[in-house]
Design a protein around this motif. Sequence first.
Motif, mmCIF file in Angstrom:
data_model
loop_
_atom_site.group_PDB
_atom_site.id
_atom_site.type_symbol
_atom_site.label_atom_id
_atom_site.label_comp_id
_atom_site.label_asym_id
_atom_site.label_seq_id
_atom_site.Cartn_x
_atom_site.Cartn_y
_atom_site.Cartn_z
ATOM 1 N N CYS A 1 7.969 34.546 9.557
ATOM 2 C CA CYS A 1 7.691 34.540 10.997
ATOM 3 C C CYS A 1 7.836 33.166 11.651
ATOM 4 N N ASP B 1 11.255 37.983 9.483
ATOM 5 C CA ASP B 1 11.203 37.409 10.825
ATOM 6 C C ASP B 1 11.746 35.980 10.804
ATOM 7 N N TYR C 1 13.815 35.592 15.893
ATOM 8 C CA TYR C 1 13.201 36.563 16.797
ATOM 9 C C TYR C 1 14.215 36.906 17.865
ATOM 10 N N HIS D 1 12.149 41.623 13.206
ATOM 11 C CA HIS D 1 12.754 40.833 14.284
ATOM 12 C C HIS D 1 14.181 40.359 13.994
ATOM 13 N N ASP E 1 4.321 38.827 8.050
ATOM 14 C CA ASP E 1 4.440 39.663 9.251
ATOM 15 C C ASP E 1 3.271 39.599 10.231
ATOM 16 N N HIS F 1 0.977 37.265 10.853
ATOM 17 C CA HIS F 1 0.605 35.959 11.399
ATOM 18 C C HIS F 1 -0.850 35.608 11.075
HETATM 19 FE FE FE2 Z 1 6.487 38.032 12.935
#
Ligand code: FE2
Length: 518
Positions: free
Chosen positions: A155, A182, A185, A237, A413, A415
Amino acid sequence: MQRREFNQRLKHSAIALALMPWLSAVAAPADKPRVWRSNPFALGVASGRPRPDSVVLWTRLLFGEHDRAAGIDALRVQLEVFADAALQRRVYQTEVATNEARAHSVHVHVQRLQPSTDYWYRFRQGNALSTVGHTRTAPALNADVQELRIALSSCQHYEHGQYIAHAEIAKQQLDFVLFLGDYIYESSNPQYAVRKHSSDEPKTLAQYRERYEQYKRDPMLQAAHAAHPWVLMWDDHEVVNDYANDQDRQYTDPQQVLKRRAAAYQAYFEHQPLLLGPDPDLPANMRLYDQLSWGKLADLWTLDCRQYRSPQACRDPVRGGGRMVVQCDELSDARRSMLGLAQERWLTQRLSPSTAQWKLVAQATQISSTSIPTPVGRSYWNDAWDGYPQARQRLLQTVVDAKLNNVVTLGGDVHCNVAANLRLEPNNPQSPIVASEFVTTSITSRGLGDKPAALIRDSNADLLHYRSDERGYSLITVTPTQVRCDFRTTKFPAGTEAELKTQASFMVKSGQAGPLLV
Ligand SMILES: [Fe+2]
């Protein structure tokens, strides 16, 4: 995959198979060396898929304005691999072709390498040289390995902060980086923007390429790729938020979603050190899930939680995708799957007989429950494993049936930094703990607010640690006696000078499921 099919796909994929390592007799390029106005290796270098005898080396050439004006299509790129950091002992070189159709990306599968060995490599085109990358092969399959060090990350929304976690990862002594998804994004959140996406939401191949170009130009991300091999997984994403197989949140025609997915997967392959790209016959399909062994110490499975999953349960008829659901009967439908039945079977067949000291199951999201009580029953986040409880139970039942101890799951994923007990029946103290879970927070992407995070933590006894307020990565150290997780974090990576500290450390002792606070 059958061997014939595998060979067929290799032939079609943009991989140059390096079949003659240790030889340096390579034909010189026919044309005169090109003189570049700006260095085309602007996106850095990367290595990945470490095996005892091979790695995949990657770069992509990107042209500056003056060079682009010359209209370059076919190019030949040289690769050199060395046994020392001073680049004195060259052990391999080759030359590979690339062109505009593959965005001038280069993937070289370098084979017949030595196990547990460091290598340095660089690419050359005309008068331009890439930066030097470092990589390392996996140990021999029967090796008594004493330590495995992994940086766990996921992420990295470009707009939400600087990649200082990658700067620290680049400096760590590691065997590899495990990126859980991710990587880019597609969407923007202007309210959090420390820096901005330079293009609109990508939907076509050209647009996804542009998004990767921006991310890959980041010097701290480049440093982490140049320093270590990466083992890669994706989440949503890389294509579009909360997609599930051929469904998106807007209920777009599945054929359109698959078209977009094909563009996104192609761009993903073009920018990562992967062996296989999209299936040439079905370009919306791309096999990413994989298994990696680290001697006798650990087996690692990297799973694909997006491409084959059932749609989220009890979706809103207007806006599908992830949401909190209550009184949702669909959750108990045993036909629903997070991995798809073929991948579930593949995992079961490999996990059950594994004799490795540690069994590491890496998946994109969170397995432990984050449900919260409401006046009408518990409410579940339907995009994570809480939304696929029957599939979760099948996975954990596999662990029980095969009498496996030392199963640790790794996720991203959400966070959040999470250390959790995994039981067949979540949060039920009567149900034995069968595995342990670590989830790493985001490199940059914003997390849940303090209040909902506290509510989730207080509502789920299996969550031993649950913090959404900091960004960073997790250092996983595997030895024969324990798996240790150090959550390395900072409050907010707004500046490039921010430093990481250890938020908390947990370990799992061999033979005893469940993380313990260190
Ligand atoms: Fe994410």
